[in-house]
Structures are given as structure tokens and as C-alpha cells.
Design a protein around this motif. Structure first.
Motif, PDB file in Angstrom:
ATOM      1  N   GLY A   1      38.895  42.377  29.833  1.00 57.61           N
ATOM      2  CA  GLY A   1      39.450  43.662  30.247  1.00 57.61           C
ATOM      3  C   GLY A   1      40.705  43.973  29.455  1.00 57.61           C
ATOM      4  O   GLY A   1      41.180  43.152  28.666  1.00 57.61           O
ATOM      5  N   SER A   2      41.239  45.156  29.651  1.00 57.80           N
ATOM      6  CA  SER A   2      42.422  45.567  28.901  1.00 57.80           C
ATOM      7  C   SER A   2      43.268  46.528  29.721  1.00 57.80           C
ATOM      8  O   SER A   2      42.786  47.140  30.688  1.00 57.80           O
ATOM      9  N   ILE A   3      44.523  46.653  29.332  1.00 59.17           N
ATOM     10  CA  ILE A   3      45.425  47.612  29.961  1.00 59.17           C
ATOM     11  C   ILE A   3      44.923  49.030  29.726  1.00 59.17           C
ATOM     12  O   ILE A   3      44.965  49.880  30.618  1.00 59.17           O
ATOM     13  N   LEU A   4      44.429  49.296  28.498  1.00 58.94           N
ATOM     14  CA  LEU A   4      43.901  50.626  28.184  1.00 58.94           C
ATOM     15  C   LEU A   4      42.769  50.991  29.137  1.00 58.94           C
ATOM     16  O   LEU A   4      42.718  52.105  29.654  1.00 58.94           O
ATOM     17  N   GLY A   5      41.854  50.056  29.370  1.00 54.96           N
ATOM     18  CA  GLY A   5      40.760  50.309  30.298  1.00 54.96           C
ATOM     19  C   GLY A   5      41.267  50.610  31.693  1.00 54.96           C
ATOM     20  O   GLY A   5      40.788  51.538  32.359  1.00 54.96           O
ATOM     21  N   ALA A   6      42.256  49.830  32.155  1.00 57.95           N
ATOM     22  CA  ALA A   6      42.821  50.056  33.488  1.00 57.95           C
ATOM     23  C   ALA A   6      43.470  51.434  33.583  1.00 57.95           C
ATOM     24  O   ALA A   6      43.353  52.118  34.615  1.00 57.95           O
TER      25      ALA A   6
ATOM     26  N   MET B   1      31.981  39.567  20.138  1.00 55.75           N
ATOM     27  CA  MET B   1      31.056  40.163  21.101  1.00 55.75           C
ATOM     28  C   MET B   1      31.813  40.749  22.293  1.00 55.75           C
ATOM     29  O   MET B   1      31.548  41.864  22.739  1.00 55.75           O
ATOM     30  N   VAL B   2      32.784  39.976  22.798  1.00 53.61           N
ATOM     31  CA  VAL B   2      33.587  40.450  23.937  1.00 53.61           C
ATOM     32  C   VAL B   2      34.383  41.683  23.546  1.00 53.61           C
ATOM     33  O   VAL B   2      34.491  42.650  24.311  1.00 53.61           O
ATOM     34  N   ALA B   3      34.960  41.667  22.320  1.00 52.56           N
ATOM     35  CA  ALA B   3      35.736  42.826  21.858  1.00 52.56           C
ATOM     36  C   ALA B   3      34.851  44.054  21.747  1.00 52.56           C
ATOM     37  O   ALA B   3      35.248  45.162  22.114  1.00 52.56           O
ATOM     38  N   ARG B   4      33.623  43.851  21.250  1.00 52.75           N
ATOM     39  CA  ARG B   4      32.697  44.973  21.103  1.00 52.75           C
ATOM     40  C   ARG B   4      32.310  45.541  22.465  1.00 52.75           C
ATOM     41  O   ARG B   4      32.241  46.753  22.651  1.00 52.75           O
ATOM     42  N   VAL B   5      32.059  44.645  23.425  1.00 50.83           N
ATOM     43  CA  VAL B   5      31.727  45.092  24.784  1.00 50.83           C
ATOM     44  C   VAL B   5      32.885  45.891  25.371  1.00 50.83           C
ATOM     45  O   VAL B   5      32.697  46.923  26.016  1.00 50.83           O
ATOM     46  N   GLY B   6      34.133  45.402  25.131  1.00 47.68           N
ATOM     47  CA  GLY B   6      35.303  46.114  25.625  1.00 47.68           C
ATOM     48  C   GLY B   6      35.419  47.508  25.044  1.00 47.68           C
ATOM     49  O   GLY B   6      35.736  48.470  25.752  1.00 47.68           O
ATOM     50  N   GLN B   7      35.154  47.632  23.754  1.00 46.52           N
ATOM     51  CA  GLN B   7      35.212  48.940  23.108  1.00 46.52           C
ATOM     52  C   GLN B   7      34.149  49.879  23.669  1.00 46.52           C
ATOM     53  O   GLN B   7      34.400  51.066  23.892  1.00 46.52           O
ATOM     54  N   ILE B   8      32.952  49.332  23.923  1.00 47.97           N
ATOM     55  CA  ILE B   8      31.879  50.145  24.496  1.00 47.97           C
ATOM     56  C   ILE B   8      32.263  50.627  25.889  1.00 47.97           C
ATOM     57  O   ILE B   8      32.033  51.778  26.262  1.00 47.97           O
ATOM     58  N   ARG B   9      32.865  49.737  26.672  1.00 47.11           N
ATOM     59  CA  ARG B   9      33.315  50.119  28.020  1.00 47.11           C
ATOM     60  C   ARG B   9      34.308  51.262  27.955  1.00 47.11           C
ATOM     61  O   ARG B   9      34.213  52.231  28.710  1.00 47.11           O
ATOM     62  N   GLU B  10      35.296  51.126  27.075  1.00 51.00           N
ATOM     63  CA  GLU B  10      36.337  52.146  26.988  1.00 51.00           C
ATOM     64  C   GLU B  10      35.774  53.480  26.516  1.00 51.00           C
ATOM     65  O   GLU B  10      36.175  54.543  27.013  1.00 51.00           O
ATOM     66  N   LEU B  11      34.837  53.436  25.574  1.00 53.02           N
ATOM     67  CA  LEU B  11      34.181  54.670  25.137  1.00 53.02           C
ATOM     68  C   LEU B  11      33.367  55.268  26.285  1.00 53.02           C
ATOM     69  O   LEU B  11      33.328  56.491  26.462  1.00 53.02           O
ATOM     70  N   GLY B  12      32.740  54.401  27.065  1.00 49.46           N
ATOM     71  CA  GLY B  12      31.993  54.870  28.238  1.00 49.46           C
ATOM     72  C   GLY B  12      32.905  55.529  29.254  1.00 49.46           C
ATOM     73  O   GLY B  12      32.551  56.561  29.851  1.00 49.46           O
ATOM     74  N   LEU B  13      34.095  54.957  29.448  1.00 53.98           N
ATOM     75  CA  LEU B  13      35.058  55.552  30.381  1.00 53.98           C
ATOM     76  C   LEU B  13      35.515  56.925  29.904  1.00 53.98           C
ATOM     77  O   LEU B  13      35.658  57.855  30.706  1.00 53.98           O
TER      78      LEU B  13
ATOM     79  N   GLY C   1      38.148  50.454  35.377  1.00 54.41           N
ATOM     80  CA  GLY C   1      38.577  50.418  33.985  1.00 54.41           C
ATOM     81  C   GLY C   1      38.003  49.271  33.175  1.00 54.41           C
ATOM     82  O   GLY C   1      38.365  49.095  32.013  1.00 54.41           O
ATOM     83  N   GLY C   2      37.115  48.486  33.785  1.00 54.34           N
ATOM     84  CA  GLY C   2      36.427  47.442  33.027  1.00 54.34           C
ATOM     85  C   GLY C   2      37.083  46.081  33.055  1.00 54.34           C
ATOM     86  O   GLY C   2      36.667  45.176  32.323  1.00 54.34           O
ATOM     87  N   VAL C   3      38.114  45.887  33.882  1.00 53.07           N
ATOM     88  CA  VAL C   3      38.728  44.565  34.008  1.00 53.07           C
ATOM     89  C   VAL C   3      37.851  43.739  34.940  1.00 53.07           C
ATOM     90  O   VAL C   3      37.649  44.110  36.101  1.00 53.07           O
ATOM     91  N   ASN C   4      37.325  42.640  34.427  1.00 51.08           N
ATOM     92  CA  ASN C   4      36.401  41.799  35.196  1.00 51.08           C
ATOM     93  C   ASN C   4      37.103  41.216  36.411  1.00 51.08           C
ATOM     94  O   ASN C   4      38.141  40.566  36.282  1.00 51.08           O
ATOM     95  N   ILE C   5      36.551  41.439  37.596  1.00 53.75           N
ATOM     96  CA  ILE C   5      37.168  40.948  38.831  1.00 53.75           C
ATOM     97  C   ILE C   5      37.233  39.423  38.850  1.00 53.75           C
ATOM     98  O   ILE C   5      38.024  38.836  39.591  1.00 53.75           O
ATOM     99  N   ASN C   6      36.411  38.762  38.013  1.00 53.41           N
ATOM    100  CA  ASN C   6      36.426  37.303  37.913  1.00 53.41           C
ATOM    101  C   ASN C   6      37.355  36.811  36.808  1.00 53.41           C
ATOM    102  O   ASN C   6      37.413  35.624  36.519  1.00 53.41           O
TER     103      ASN C   6
ATOM    104  N   LEU D   1      42.605  54.089  31.804  1.00 52.21           N
ATOM    105  CA  LEU D   1      41.511  55.065  31.839  1.00 52.21           C
ATOM    106  C   LEU D   1      40.879  55.120  33.227  1.00 52.21           C
ATOM    107  O   LEU D   1      40.530  56.197  33.720  1.00 52.21           O
ATOM    108  N   GLY D   2      40.731  53.956  33.849  1.00 52.35           N
ATOM    109  CA  GLY D   2      40.205  53.924  35.214  1.00 52.35           C
ATOM    110  C   GLY D   2      41.108  54.676  36.174  1.00 52.35           C
ATOM    111  O   GLY D   2      40.633  55.412  37.051  1.00 52.35           O
TER     112      GLY D   2
END
Length: 347
Positions: A286-291, A23-35, A277-282, A293-294
Motif C-alpha cells: 500500500g501507499s500514502i498516495l493510495g490512502a 510485481m508488487v509495485a506494478r499492482v500498486g500502480q494499477i490500484r492507484e490508476l483504478g482509484l 486506497g489499497g493499503v492491505n489490511i494484513n 485517493l481513498g
């Protein structure tokens, strides 16, 4: 019967953990596609208004302008994933930039590899100070790094004493580093890409990388299962400082003119890029790829505002709004995932 119940419970727990991971991996992929979608919208909007924005030279310029920020963002990502924050990265970049340039000014014949080693070592030491106070003294990271942000900047001011290092004070070979190309790719972009790829691989496939995620997700549970939380958290701050030190030397090479104000406020931009980039502040997700993209999104917005001749003061407002929106969105997603997981367990 008790044994059978225990086995069933264990199997159910493992299945639940696998379900959560998927579920977390899927959410991460959705975030990155959104970015990627957001990046496409920004590029299309500015490109329609000003076609030269889409020129290859401009795209290359955007990537070069964010390369140093991207390097620092990799270190900040590691720290935030461990449920901490490093507010001192801008001051470490600034101090490393001035100290390295000043060292070369006084020793023009010094081997450039030694200059880079000095900058990285200085950054690593400053990061290690943060790590010791946070990991072993137990002081909250926001308190420690807010203090060292000012301490490191104060040291920079004390060393500089109002002076600056100009382009003519350092060898041309140093200034040309940022302009060099490898296989046609600008060196700055190549260095940032390699660091991001290596860090992303280690986070995903190494034992230490998985431990960073475990600590960020649940620090108490991570310690119970034997993860040395203090050592891992210390390592993230050490690496953040080291990468900031490297970024400082590259900053001096790219901008040539370096004083005690170098990289002031950089920490806001870096944290904004990581959080957008989707890295949770808490921590924990999150991922390096997301960061990355951000970072590209914020750099593209900055370039777009400049090319459309908007006031640069809008940038600060945009960075602040981006942080608020990203954190709010992440909180909503986290609650939703938690609710779905709870419902799954009840079923």
C-alpha cells in the motif's frame, strides 16, 4: 560444485526478490490508476446530475472537509502497513480537540503554537501507550486499541462533564486558522498535503520506511534479518497518535463548537479510506498516495450524496460496503500475485 550451486541459488533468490518487488509495485500502480478511474466516474455521475457539484468552490470545500481525515489517515496507514490497526484514532482526535480548546478557553492569551504543541504532545502520549502495550507487552493491536478507544473517550467525557467549548470561548485568531490561506491554498489542505508528501517520501526512501514494509510483509523474517520490530511498531503508533493530536487541534479550530462527542466514529471513516486506497489490511503493501485517493473518493461520495439529497444514513452503509469490497479485492489480488510468484519460482 557446491559453491557454484550456492552462488546460483543466491542469484536466483535475488532475482526472485526483485521480480516480486516489481510485481508488487506494478499492482500498486494499477490500484492507484483504478482509484483515479473510480473517482472520475463518481465525479462525472454526480456532475451530470447536478452541475454545481463541479464548481471549483465545491471541489475546494470537499478537499477542506477531508483534510483532517487525511492527516489521521496518514498515521493509520503507517500502522496498518506494519500489520496492525489503530481503532482509537477517533477518540484521540476528540480528546485532543476538547482538551486543546478547553486549555485555550481558560488561557485566552496563550500562544497558539503552545496550543498545537499541547495537542500534538497529548496525542503522542496516547499513541505511545498503545505502542507500549502492543510492541512490548505483546497484546494484539485490535484488542488494545478497542480498549483505549473507550478509555480515551471516557477520559474525554470525564474532563468535559457535559460542558462544551463554543466559538466565543476562544480567540478569533484560533478560529481563523482553519480559514487561513497560504499562496491561495487553504491552510488545512496545505497541511494535509505536506504531511502526506513527507510521509510518502520517508516510507519509500528511508531505511525505517522500508522496515515498516518488511515487518508488514513478514514479521518473523524481518526480525531474523535484524529489524527491531518492537521499536518500529511502537514508532508507527506514536506517529499515529501525534498526527491524531494535530488533527484534534485543527478540528477544534475548524468546527469551533467542541464537546466530548467530537470525532465520534471517525475511526471507521479513516480505516475505510485507507483500505479503499489499497493499503492491505494484513500489512506490507500500500501507499500514502493510495490512502489519500481513498480519502478523496469517500469525501467525494459523501458530498455527492448530500448534493443529490440522499439520506445521510446511506453513508454508514457505503463505508462498510467499501471496506468489504476493498478487503475482498485485495485478498484476490494477493492470492493472484502469490500464485504467479510460485509459478515463476517453479519455472
Amino acid at each position: 560444485m557446491d559453491t557454484e550451486t550456492t552462488v546460483n541459488t543466491h542469484v536466483t533468490s535475488k532475482a526472485s526478490s526483485r521480480g516480486l518487488a516489481r510485481m508488487v509495485a506494478r499492482v500498486g500502480q494499477i490500484r492507484e490508476l483504478g482509484l483515479l478511474a473510480v473517482l472520475g466516474v463518481v465525479v462525472a455521475f454526480v456532475g451530470v446530475q447536478e452541475p454545481r457539484f463541479l464548481a471549483l468552490s465545491n471541489i475546494e470545500q470537499i478537499l477542506q472537509s477531508i483534510a483532517i481525515i487525511a492527516i489521521v489517515a496518514v498515521g493509520e496507514t503507517l500502522v496498518i502497513l506494519s500489520r496492525n490497526v489503530d481503532l482509537s484514532v477517533g477518540s484521540i482526535v476528540g480528546l485532543s480537540a476538547f482538551a486543546s480548546a478547553d486549555l485555550l478557553k481558560g488561557n485566552p492569551s496563550l500562544n497558539l503554537w503552545l496550543v498545537f504543541f499541547f495537542g500534538c504532545l497529548l496525542g503522542a502520549v496516547l499513541g505511545a501507550i498503545n505502542g507500549v502495550l502492543i510492541s512490548y507487552a505483546g497484546i494484539p493491536s485490535i484488542v488494545v486499541t478497542l480498549g483505549t478507544l473507550n478509555i480515551y473517550r471516557g477520559i474525554d467525557f470525564a474532563i468535559a462533564q457535559g460542558s462544551q467549548v463554543n466559538a466565543y470561548d476562544v480567540p478569533e485568531s484560533f478560529l481563523s486558522i482553519a480559514a487561513n490561506r497560504i499562496l491561495g491554498i487553504p491552510l488545512l489542505i496545505g497541511v494535509a498535503a505536506v504531511i502526506a508528501i513527507v510521509a510518502s517520501y520517508l516510507l519509500r526512501f528511508s531505511r525505517q520506511g522500508r522496515q515498516v514494509y518488511a515487518i508488514g510483509s513478514n514479521p518473523d523474517a524481518a526480525e531474523i534479518i535484524g529489524i527491531r520490530k518492537a521499536r518500529i511498531v511502537f514508532s508507527t503508533f506514536l506517529l499515529s497518535g501525534l498526527l491524531s493530536g494535530l488533527a484534534g487541534v485543527l478540528w477544534a479550530s475548524r468546527f469551533a463548537l467542541v464537546d466530548s462527542h467530537a470525532a465520534s466514529g471517525l475511526e471507521l471513516l479513516v480505516i475505510a479510506a485507507v483500505v479503499v486506497g489499497g493499503v492491505n489490511i494484513n500489512g506490507g503493501t500500500g501507499s500514502i498516495l493510495g490512502a489519500m485517493l481513498g480519502t478523496i473518493i469517500l469525501g467525494t461520495i459523501q458530498s455527492g450524496l448530500e448534493i443529490l439529497r440522499f439520506s445521510p444514513f446511506w453513508l454508514q452503509a457505503i463505508y462498510g460496503a467499501a471496506i468489504l469490497i476493498a478487503v475482498t479485492l485485495d485478498a484476490v489480488i494477493t492470492r493472484r500475485v502469490g500464485r504467479l510468484l510460485t509459478e515463476r519460482r517453479l519455472r
